[in-house]
Design a protein around this motif. Structure first.
Motif, PDB file in Angstrom:
ATOM      1  N   VAL A 145      -0.872  -8.600  15.222  1.00 47.36           N
ATOM      2  CA  VAL A 145      -0.500  -8.578  13.805  1.00 47.36           C
ATOM      3  C   VAL A 145      -0.918  -7.235  13.219  1.00 47.36           C
ATOM      4  O   VAL A 145      -2.100  -6.876  13.234  1.00 47.36           O
ATOM      5  CB  VAL A 145      -1.178  -9.726  13.033  1.00 47.36           C
ATOM      6  CG1 VAL A 145      -1.030  -9.524  11.528  1.00 47.36           C
ATOM      7  CG2 VAL A 145      -0.569 -11.060  13.446  1.00 47.36           C
ATOM      8  N   THR A 146       0.068  -6.489  12.731  1.00 47.79           N
ATOM      9  CA  THR A 146      -0.185  -5.213  12.064  1.00 47.79           C
ATOM     10  C   THR A 146       0.428  -5.300  10.669  1.00 47.79           C
ATOM     11  O   THR A 146       1.596  -4.971  10.473  1.00 47.79           O
ATOM     12  CB  THR A 146       0.428  -4.039  12.837  1.00 47.79           C
ATOM     13  OG1 THR A 146      -0.024  -4.085  14.195  1.00 47.79           O
ATOM     14  CG2 THR A 146       0.009  -2.705  12.225  1.00 47.79           C
ATOM     15  N   PRO A 147      -0.328  -5.767   9.685  1.00 47.49           N
ATOM     16  CA  PRO A 147       0.237  -5.958   8.350  1.00 47.49           C
ATOM     17  C   PRO A 147       0.437  -4.633   7.619  1.00 47.49           C
ATOM     18  O   PRO A 147       0.004  -3.566   8.093  1.00 47.49           O
ATOM     19  CB  PRO A 147      -0.829  -6.816   7.650  1.00 47.49           C
ATOM     20  CG  PRO A 147      -2.104  -6.409   8.306  1.00 47.49           C
ATOM     21  CD  PRO A 147      -1.757  -6.115   9.742  1.00 47.49           C
ATOM     22  N   LEU A 148       1.086  -4.706   6.494  1.00 50.75           N
ATOM     23  CA  LEU A 148       1.267  -3.534   5.637  1.00 50.75           C
ATOM     24  C   LEU A 148      -0.044  -3.244   4.932  1.00 50.75           C
ATOM     25  O   LEU A 148      -0.581  -4.085   4.214  1.00 50.75           O
ATOM     26  CB  LEU A 148       2.375  -3.800   4.617  1.00 50.75           C
ATOM     27  CG  LEU A 148       2.642  -2.679   3.604  1.00 50.75           C
ATOM     28  CD1 LEU A 148       3.175  -1.433   4.317  1.00 50.75           C
ATOM     29  CD2 LEU A 148       3.641  -3.149   2.543  1.00 50.75           C
ATOM     30  N   ASP A 149      -0.580  -2.052   5.136  1.00 59.52           N
ATOM     31  CA  ASP A 149      -1.829  -1.673   4.477  1.00 59.52           C
ATOM     32  C   ASP A 149      -1.612  -1.548   2.981  1.00 59.52           C
ATOM     33  O   ASP A 149      -0.591  -1.016   2.521  1.00 59.52           O
ATOM     34  CB  ASP A 149      -2.346  -0.346   5.029  1.00 59.52           C
ATOM     35  CG  ASP A 149      -2.874  -0.473   6.445  1.00 59.52           C
ATOM     36  OD1 ASP A 149      -3.511  -1.502   6.734  1.00 59.52           O
ATOM     37  OD2 ASP A 149      -2.635   0.442   7.254  1.00 59.52           O
ATOM     38  N   ASP A 150      -2.580  -2.023   2.230  1.00 58.14           N
ATOM     39  CA  ASP A 150      -2.529  -1.932   0.768  1.00 58.14           C
ATOM     40  C   ASP A 150      -3.610  -0.951   0.328  1.00 58.14           C
ATOM     41  O   ASP A 150      -4.776  -1.303   0.188  1.00 58.14           O
ATOM     42  CB  ASP A 150      -2.759  -3.310   0.146  1.00 58.14           C
ATOM     43  CG  ASP A 150      -2.471  -3.307  -1.345  1.00 58.14           C
ATOM     44  OD1 ASP A 150      -2.050  -2.255  -1.859  1.00 58.14           O
ATOM     45  OD2 ASP A 150      -2.663  -4.346  -1.985  1.00 58.14           O
ATOM     46  N   ARG A 151      -3.206   0.293   0.166  1.00 63.68           N
ATOM     47  CA  ARG A 151      -4.150   1.357  -0.179  1.00 63.68           C
ATOM     48  C   ARG A 151      -3.847   1.913  -1.570  1.00 63.68           C
ATOM     49  O   ARG A 151      -2.717   1.861  -2.038  1.00 63.68           O
ATOM     50  CB  ARG A 151      -4.082   2.502   0.836  1.00 63.68           C
ATOM     51  CG  ARG A 151      -4.512   2.125   2.243  1.00 63.68           C
ATOM     52  CD  ARG A 151      -4.699   3.382   3.084  1.00 63.68           C
ATOM     53  NE  ARG A 151      -5.151   3.064   4.440  1.00 63.68           N
ATOM     54  CZ  ARG A 151      -4.377   3.080   5.506  1.00 63.68           C
ATOM     55  NH1 ARG A 151      -3.100   3.386   5.365  1.00 63.68           N
ATOM     56  NH2 ARG A 151      -4.859   2.796   6.700  1.00 63.68           N
ATOM     57  N   PHE A 152      -4.876   2.468  -2.176  1.00 59.08           N
ATOM     58  CA  PHE A 152      -4.698   3.222  -3.410  1.00 59.08           C
ATOM     59  C   PHE A 152      -5.617   4.436  -3.326  1.00 59.08           C
ATOM     60  O   PHE A 152      -6.839   4.304  -3.304  1.00 59.08           O
ATOM     61  CB  PHE A 152      -5.043   2.379  -4.639  1.00 59.08           C
ATOM     62  CG  PHE A 152      -4.719   3.063  -5.944  1.00 59.08           C
ATOM     63  CD1 PHE A 152      -3.493   2.859  -6.548  1.00 59.08           C
ATOM     64  CD2 PHE A 152      -5.636   3.912  -6.550  1.00 59.08           C
ATOM     65  CE1 PHE A 152      -3.173   3.487  -7.735  1.00 59.08           C
ATOM     66  CE2 PHE A 152      -5.327   4.542  -7.746  1.00 59.08           C
ATOM     67  CZ  PHE A 152      -4.092   4.332  -8.339  1.00 59.08           C
ATOM     68  N   THR A 153      -4.986   5.618  -3.245  1.00 62.09           N
ATOM     69  CA  THR A 153      -5.719   6.866  -3.113  1.00 62.09           C
ATOM     70  C   THR A 153      -5.507   7.699  -4.367  1.00 62.09           C
ATOM     71  O   THR A 153      -4.375   7.858  -4.815  1.00 62.09           O
ATOM     72  CB  THR A 153      -5.230   7.661  -1.889  1.00 62.09           C
ATOM     73  OG1 THR A 153      -5.226   6.807  -0.742  1.00 62.09           O
ATOM     74  CG2 THR A 153      -6.118   8.861  -1.625  1.00 62.09           C
TER      75      THR A 153
END
Length: 610
Positions: A140-148
């Motif tokens: 399982v490689t989910p969509l990363d939820d990042r905020f930079t």
């Protein structure tokens, strides 16, 4: 969305060059604010990695690492639940040797961000598990939820301080490309004045170690930005500081179906391509406004000849396609028709989805709305994404919680105009095409996309966004690799075929890219001044935008899938040419809306020595 296109790449690069030419040398070392600052937030999801499903004498169990969940098998259908942390739906195939399905990623902590095409929605990601005894293994490689968030503070030519906030994921820049920066002891003030008002952000300068503490509105929380060496801040710059000048090179063949070639072997001026890439690589990320191109790919005569990435993005990074994903409605409709599904542009949506009734705001005009009208933003429902007060506005629809079925929400809208008479850009209308496909094919939308588009086109990792009720959303926002988006354009250039796999019929390529409605003052109902605030003219086909390109005074036909921020698939049949851009100029149509003309028409096409 189609926005006013007032500033192109040439103008943006000119501003960038001027900014670099007039910027003073670095401030004295004693000024503590000068430099680059960064906040990097990762909101998960935490559940990822090796995924197993085991059959035991007492039933089925699933696990991701140490986290376990029950599995339910009915026939060849399998469902796994990990509570609020995610789930899986799939089928046992190939005589039990494979379980093929989708990881169901719940919405993240950032689900309240302003654009529902971002990573706040739930997502479905393809997963395949292979059998070993009574155990099936996958990943399982989910969509990363990042905020930079980056902040560059530097001096202007008069010695004052300027600050530029940059955010690669959403272009959350605080409301302006540059701010005046002042400091009163430990208090920092960011200010910009404009006609009609001003924008202010206040922060606190803290030491040991140096950091800037502020509340960031788009994130809805306080964050600390810490000093960052430019060498460790690749996403802030088009290319890493100190990188050598760009030299053209052919893209590699990676086994994903693309045949590549050196540009010169097809008669393309490689030096001209190199100049374009070098201009982008050398652009100033603090410019007002900056040009935030994340990728540029060019396919010519069936070969991938250019593939370049910027701002920390790479070949295997799925990118938010925003409204460019709407064009998949046209591709999937063509695939369904080719396979004998009883659907067509003339299908009436209310008759097809009658099972969701009864519908609010009854009106006999609703009975005549066709898929073609939904796909050309001319259905007549009270839905206008350019009007914040419109009940069908995408933001209003996604922000309400009373109706999780957005197909039903849209079908319940009142009528505003006779169908086919008015053009009003409406994501909810396009999403209804997903309801038609799901109903007619009796297949979950991500599954239908996987079977009829992604798998035959040899896609890498991709993620499809979902509505709150778990059905696929077709109003835009799927994440996929730029190489895979470009395959759609190449397949259409080849009459609907990719590497021997037919995706759509050649007749559908022609019919779906033919003009259906003009976008002008008469069809939108706007005055000349109002029209320019929202649209750039042209016409629409079936979920394709038709905007002519001018090359040496000659008008070329093109068709494009476009999305907020600069997500563009541009196809020029006369030149057997397809180009993809992905970008981060969200809410800046005046920048990304000119890339087709200023880069493709003015610079790439003249480099083709036919």
């Amino acid at each position: 969305m189609i926005r006013t296109f007032a500033l192109g790449l040439a103008a943006a690069l000119l501003l960038s060059a001027r900014a670099g030419a007039t910027q003073a040398p670095p401030a004295p070392a004693e000024d503590p604010l000068i430099g680059l600052w960064a906040f990097e937030g990762n909101f998960g999801p935490a559940l990822r990695g090796a995924f197993t499903i085991r059959r035991t004498g007492r039933g089925w169990r699933a696990a991701i690492g140490a986290v376990q969940g029950p599995a339910t098998v009915t026939g060849n259908e399998i469902r796994v639940a990990f509570g609020a942390r995610g789930g899986f739906r799939g089928r046992i195939e190939a005589g039990g040797r494979i379980i093929r399905g989708f990881w169901l990623q719940p919405s993240g902590e950032t689900e309240d961000r302003r654009d529902p095409g971002g990573s706040g929605q739930p997502f479905a990601t393809p997963v395949e598990l292979a059998r070993s005894g009574d155990l099936w293994r996958g990943m399982v490689t989910p969509l990363d939820d990042r905020f930079t968030l980056y902040l560059s503070i530097f001096r202007d030519r008069d010695g004052g301080l300027l600050g530029s906030f940059r955010n690669p994921e959403l272009n959350s820049n605080g409301g302006a490309s540059r701010f005046q920066v002042t400091r009163d002891a430990g208090n920092i003030h960011f200010n910009v004045r404009y006609e009609g008002g001003e924008i202010n952000h206040d922060a606190t300068f803290l030491g040991s170690p140096d950091r800037i503490h502020l509340v960031w509105p788009d994130l809805g929380r306080a964050i600390d930005l810490v000093r960052r060496d430019p060498a460790r801040a690749a996403p802030f710059f088009p290319r890493p500081p100190g990188a050598p000048a760009y030299a053209y090179h052919a893209p590699p063949e990676t086994g994903d179906g693309w045949h590549t070639a050196a540009a010169r072997t097809l008669g393309i001026d490689e030096a001209a391509l190199a100049r374009i890439v070098q201009d982008l690589a050398a652009s100033d990320p603090t410019a007002r406004p900056p040009t935030l191109i994340h990728s540029m790919l060019v396919a010519y005569r069936g070969r991938l000849v250019l593939e370049e990435y910027f701002f920390g993005y790479g070949r295997d990074t799925p990118h938010d396609t925003r409204s460019a994903g709407k064009t998949f409605s046209s591709v999937m409709l063509g695939a369904a028709m080719m396979r004998g599904i009883v659907l067509s542009p003339d299908t009436r949506i209310y008759a097809l989805l009658a099972g969701m009734g009864p519908f609010a705001n009854p009106d006999p005009r609703k009975e005549t709305i066709t898929l073609a009208q939904l796909m050309t933003h001319s259905a007549g429902l009270a839905c206008n994404d350019n009007d914040d007060a419109s009940p069908g506005n995408e933001g209003i629809m996604s922000g309400q919680s009373a109706q999780p079925n957005w197909w039903k929400y849209t079908l319940d809208l009142p009528m505003a105009y006779d169908p086919g008479r008015r053009y009003a850009y409406c994501s909810a209308n396009m999403n209804l095409v997903g309801g038609a496909l799901t109903t007619a094919t009796r297949t979950w939308l991500p599954e239908y996309f996987e079977e009829n588009v992604a798998r035959p086109l040899q896609f890498g990792r991709w993620h499809w966004n979902l509505m709150p009720n778990g059905e696929g959303y077709l109003g835009g926002g799927a994440f996929l690799r730029p190489r895979d988006l470009l395959k759609i354009g190449q397949a259409y250039l080849d009459g609907g075929v990719w590497n021997g796999h037919r995706i759509v019929a050649p007749s559908w390529v022609a019919a779906s890219t033919a003009p259906r409605i003009e976008i002008n003052q008469a069809t939108t109902g706007y005055s000349a001044e109002e029209f320019g605030n929202f649209y750039a003219g042209g016409s629409d086909a079936l979920a394709w935008h038709l905007n002519p390109l001018i090359v040496n005074g000659r008008t070329l036909r093109s068709y494009a899938a476009t999305g907020n921020g600069g997500q563009i698939l541009l196809v020029i049949p006369e030149y057997d040419l397809a180009v993809v851009f992905t970008g981060g100029n969200y809410m800046q149509g005046g920048v990304w809306g000119r890339w087709g003309q200023n880069i493709v028409a003015d610079r790439i096409i003249p480099a083709l020595r036919r």
